[in-house]
Design an enzyme around this catalytic site. Structure first.
Site, PDB file in Angstrom:
ATOM      1  N   ASN A  11       0.874  -1.178   0.000  1.00 64.33           N
ATOM      2  CA  ASN A  11       0.000   0.000   0.000  1.00 64.33           C
ATOM      3  C   ASN A  11       0.910   1.227   0.000  1.00 64.33           C
ATOM      4  O   ASN A  11       1.488   1.568   1.025  1.00 64.33           O
ATOM      5  CB  ASN A  11      -0.902  -0.031   1.252  1.00 64.33           C
ATOM      6  CG  ASN A  11      -1.752   1.213   1.364  1.00 64.33           C
ATOM      7  OD1 ASN A  11      -1.797   2.037   0.446  1.00 64.33           O
ATOM      8  ND2 ASN A  11      -2.443   1.359   2.496  1.00 64.33           N
ATOM      9  N   TRP A  12       1.010   1.843  -1.175  1.00 63.95           N
ATOM     10  CA  TRP A  12       1.937   2.974  -1.304  1.00 63.95           C
ATOM     11  C   TRP A  12       1.326   4.287  -0.827  1.00 63.95           C
ATOM     12  O   TRP A  12       1.984   5.343  -0.927  1.00 63.95           O
ATOM     13  CB  TRP A  12       2.435   3.079  -2.751  1.00 63.95           C
ATOM     14  CG  TRP A  12       3.381   1.963  -3.131  1.00 63.95           C
ATOM     15  CD1 TRP A  12       4.043   1.142  -2.257  1.00 63.95           C
ATOM     16  CD2 TRP A  12       3.771   1.554  -4.444  1.00 63.95           C
ATOM     17  NE1 TRP A  12       4.819   0.240  -2.954  1.00 63.95           N
ATOM     18  CE2 TRP A  12       4.676   0.468  -4.297  1.00 63.95           C
ATOM     19  CE3 TRP A  12       3.449   1.988  -5.739  1.00 63.95           C
ATOM     20  CZ2 TRP A  12       5.245  -0.171  -5.399  1.00 63.95           C
ATOM     21  CZ3 TRP A  12       4.020   1.346  -6.832  1.00 63.95           C
ATOM     22  CH2 TRP A  12       4.910   0.279  -6.660  1.00 63.95           C
ATOM     23  N   LYS A  13       0.096   4.231  -0.376  1.00 64.64           N
ATOM     24  CA  LYS A  13      -0.570   5.415   0.194  1.00 64.64           C
ATOM     25  C   LYS A  13      -0.355   6.621  -0.732  1.00 64.64           C
ATOM     26  O   LYS A  13      -0.333   6.454  -1.957  1.00 64.64           O
ATOM     27  CB  LYS A  13      -0.069   5.648   1.624  1.00 64.64           C
ATOM     28  CG  LYS A  13      -0.209   4.382   2.474  1.00 64.64           C
ATOM     29  CD  LYS A  13       0.002   4.574   3.948  1.00 64.64           C
ATOM     30  CE  LYS A  13      -0.180   3.246   4.677  1.00 64.64           C
ATOM     31  NZ  LYS A  13      -0.095   3.339   6.128  1.00 64.64           N
ATOM     32  N   HIS A  99      -9.569   1.230   4.793  1.00 68.20           N
ATOM     33  CA  HIS A  99      -8.295   1.425   5.501  1.00 68.20           C
ATOM     34  C   HIS A  99      -8.522   2.400   6.657  1.00 68.20           C
ATOM     35  O   HIS A  99      -9.313   3.346   6.540  1.00 68.20           O
ATOM     36  CB  HIS A  99      -7.233   1.962   4.537  1.00 68.20           C
ATOM     37  CG  HIS A  99      -5.859   1.911   5.128  1.00 68.20           C
ATOM     38  ND1 HIS A  99      -5.408   2.853   6.012  1.00 68.20           N
ATOM     39  CD2 HIS A  99      -4.861   1.005   4.991  1.00 68.20           C
ATOM     40  CE1 HIS A  99      -4.183   2.535   6.398  1.00 68.20           C
ATOM     41  NE2 HIS A  99      -3.821   1.413   5.792  1.00 68.20           N
ATOM     42  N   GLU A 101      -6.887   4.798   7.656  1.00 69.43           N
ATOM     43  CA  GLU A 101      -6.636   6.203   7.334  1.00 69.43           C
ATOM     44  C   GLU A 101      -7.851   6.820   6.646  1.00 69.43           C
ATOM     45  O   GLU A 101      -8.044   8.036   6.686  1.00 69.43           O
ATOM     46  CB  GLU A 101      -5.352   6.318   6.494  1.00 69.43           C
ATOM     47  CG  GLU A 101      -4.121   6.056   7.368  1.00 69.43           C
ATOM     48  CD  GLU A 101      -2.939   5.438   6.658  1.00 69.43           C
ATOM     49  OE1 GLU A 101      -2.871   5.474   5.411  1.00 69.43           O
ATOM     50  OE2 GLU A 101      -2.055   4.896   7.353  1.00 69.43           O
ATOM     51  N   GLU A 167      -5.445  -4.647  10.773  1.00 71.11           N
ATOM     52  CA  GLU A 167      -4.408  -3.618  10.967  1.00 71.11           C
ATOM     53  C   GLU A 167      -4.734  -2.831  12.232  1.00 71.11           C
ATOM     54  O   GLU A 167      -5.558  -1.912  12.193  1.00 71.11           O
ATOM     55  CB  GLU A 167      -4.396  -2.640   9.781  1.00 71.11           C
ATOM     56  CG  GLU A 167      -3.869  -3.209   8.499  1.00 71.11           C
ATOM     57  CD  GLU A 167      -3.328  -2.110   7.581  1.00 71.11           C
ATOM     58  OE1 GLU A 167      -2.255  -2.316   7.003  1.00 71.11           O
ATOM     59  OE2 GLU A 167      -3.955  -1.050   7.445  1.00 71.11           O
ATOM     60  N   GLY A 176       2.288   7.227  14.985  1.00 74.88           N
ATOM     61  CA  GLY A 176       2.810   8.114  16.012  1.00 74.88           C
ATOM     62  C   GLY A 176       2.801   7.503  17.403  1.00 74.88           C
ATOM     63  O   GLY A 176       3.277   8.111  18.354  1.00 74.88           O
ATOM     64  N   SER A 211       3.444  -2.063  10.500  1.00 74.35           N
ATOM     65  CA  SER A 211       4.886  -2.110  10.765  1.00 74.35           C
ATOM     66  C   SER A 211       5.535  -3.439  10.387  1.00 74.35           C
ATOM     67  O   SER A 211       6.507  -3.849  11.026  1.00 74.35           O
ATOM     68  CB  SER A 211       5.176  -1.805  12.247  1.00 74.35           C
ATOM     69  OG  SER A 211       4.744  -0.513  12.580  1.00 74.35           O
ATOM     70  N   GLY A 230       2.994  -1.024   4.345  1.00 75.04           N
ATOM     71  CA  GLY A 230       3.153   0.382   3.981  1.00 75.04           C
ATOM     72  C   GLY A 230       4.619   0.720   3.778  1.00 75.04           C
ATOM     73  O   GLY A 230       5.201   0.454   2.724  1.00 75.04           O
ATOM     74  N   GLY A 231       5.246   1.276   4.802  1.00 75.22           N
ATOM     75  CA  GLY A 231       6.614   1.793   4.703  1.00 75.22           C
ATOM     76  C   GLY A 231       7.620   0.843   4.074  1.00 75.22           C
ATOM     77  O   GLY A 231       8.436   1.262   3.234  1.00 75.22           O
TER      78      GLY A 231
END
Ligand code: 13P
Length: 246
Positions: A11-13, A99, A101, A167, A176, A211, A230-231
Site C-alpha cells: 500500500n503505497w498510500k 483502511h 486512514e 491492521e 505516532g 509495521s 506500507g513503509g
C-alpha cells in the site's frame, strides 16, 4: 487463483509520485523475473494517478495491480470518486477498502461494506481493513471493536472470496504511537475476527498489516495468509526481502 502460500500487498498510500511509482514497479518486476517467488502473490497498490502507468509495466508479469479505494456506485455525478468498473478496466484485481486512514476521515462500516460489495460485483477481490485505535486498545476494547467492525462491514456481502486485513491502527508505522504489536498478540485476534464473520461467508483469508518488516514478516506468516505493507514496500530491495521472508 489462490494457489499461493502468502499474499503480500504493497500500500503505497500518497507517498510516491507517478515517476517514482513506475520506477519502483519496474524494479520489482525485474527482481521477481530474475528470482521468481512462485508461491507468493504480490499486489501493488499505487495512487489512482499512477495506476495506468503501473498497469502497463505489470502487463505480462505475475505481479497484480491493486487500488487503495473505490466508490460503490457504477457511474454518475460523484465528483472525485472512482468506480470499481473503471479500475477493473485498467487491469486491477484487488481493492483495499476501509483502511483506517480512510475510516479516520469519516468512513463507517456501512460505507466500507457497500464498497466491498461493489468490488465483488465487479469481479475483483476486496481487501477489507479492520483494526482498533490506540485508545480502544488501551481501554481493553479491541475485541469488541473488531467484532463490531467485522460483523457490520460484512453483513451484506455476497458469498465470494474476500481478504480481511487486520491492521491495529496503533501499530501502523506512521500512527505516532511508537508501538508495534507482537505476532502473538495479533494472532490472538484471529479467533475473534473469524467468529465475527457472518456464517454465510465461507471463502476468505486473513492478512496482517502494521509495521511489517523483512525481519518480522516471518513471525506472522504461519497464522496469517499474508501482509499489507506500507513503509517497507517503498524500497524495492526491502520489499523484495520481505516477500522472500514471508
Ligand atoms: P506500515 O507498514 O507503514 O505500518 O503501514 C501499514 C499500513 O497501513 C498498510 O496498509
Amino acid at each position: 487463483m489462490k494457489k499461493y502460500k502468502q499474499i503480500i500487498v504493497a500500500n503505497w498510500k500518497m507517498k510516491l509520485n507517478v515517476d517514482e511509482a513506475t520506477a519502483l514497479s519496474a524494479e520489482l518486476k525485474d527482481m521477481l523475473a530474475k528470482e521468481p517467488l512462485a508461491d507468493k502473490k504480490v499486489v501493488l497498490c499505487p495512487s489512482f494517478l499512477a495506476m495506468h502507468d503501473v498497469a502497463n509495466i505489470l502487463k505480462n508479469s505475475e505481479i497484480s495491480l491493486g487500488a487503495q479505494d473505490a466508490f460503490y456506485e457504477e457511474e454518475g455525478a460523484f465528483t472525485g470518486e472512482v468506480s470499481p468498473a473503471s479500475l477493473k478496466e485498467l487491469g486491477c484485481d484487488y481493492i483495499i477498502v476501509g483502511h483506517s486512514e480512510r475510516r479516520a476521515m469519516g468512513e463507517v462500516d456501512e460505507l466500507v461494506g457497500k464498497k466491498a460489495q461493489a468490488v465483488l460485483a465487479n469481479n475483483m477481490i476486496p481487501i477489507i481493513c479492520v483494526g482498533e485505535t490506540l485508545e480502544e486498545y488501551e481501554a481493553g476494547n479491541a475485541k469488541e471493536v473488531l467484532a463490531r467492525q467485522v460483523s457490520k462491514t460484512l453483513e451484506n456481502l455476497d458469498n465470494k472470496y474476500f481478504i480481511l486485513a487486520y491492521e491495529p491502527v496503533w501499530a501502523i508505522s506512521t500512527s505516532g504511537s511508537g508501538k508495534t504489536i507482537t505476532a502473538a498478540e495479533a494472532i490472538e485476534q484471529i479467533k475473534i475476527l473469524k467468529d465475527s464473520i457472518p456464517a454465510s461467508l465461507k471463502d476468505f483469508d486473513i492478512v496482517y498489516g502494521g509495521s511489517v518488516k523483512p525481519d518480522t514478516v516471518g513471525d506472522f506468516s504461519k497464522d496469517f495468509k499474508g501482509a499489507l505493507v506500507g513503509g517497507a514496500s517503498l524500497k524495492a530491495q526491502t520489499f523484495f526481502d520481505l516477500i522472500k521472508n514471508s
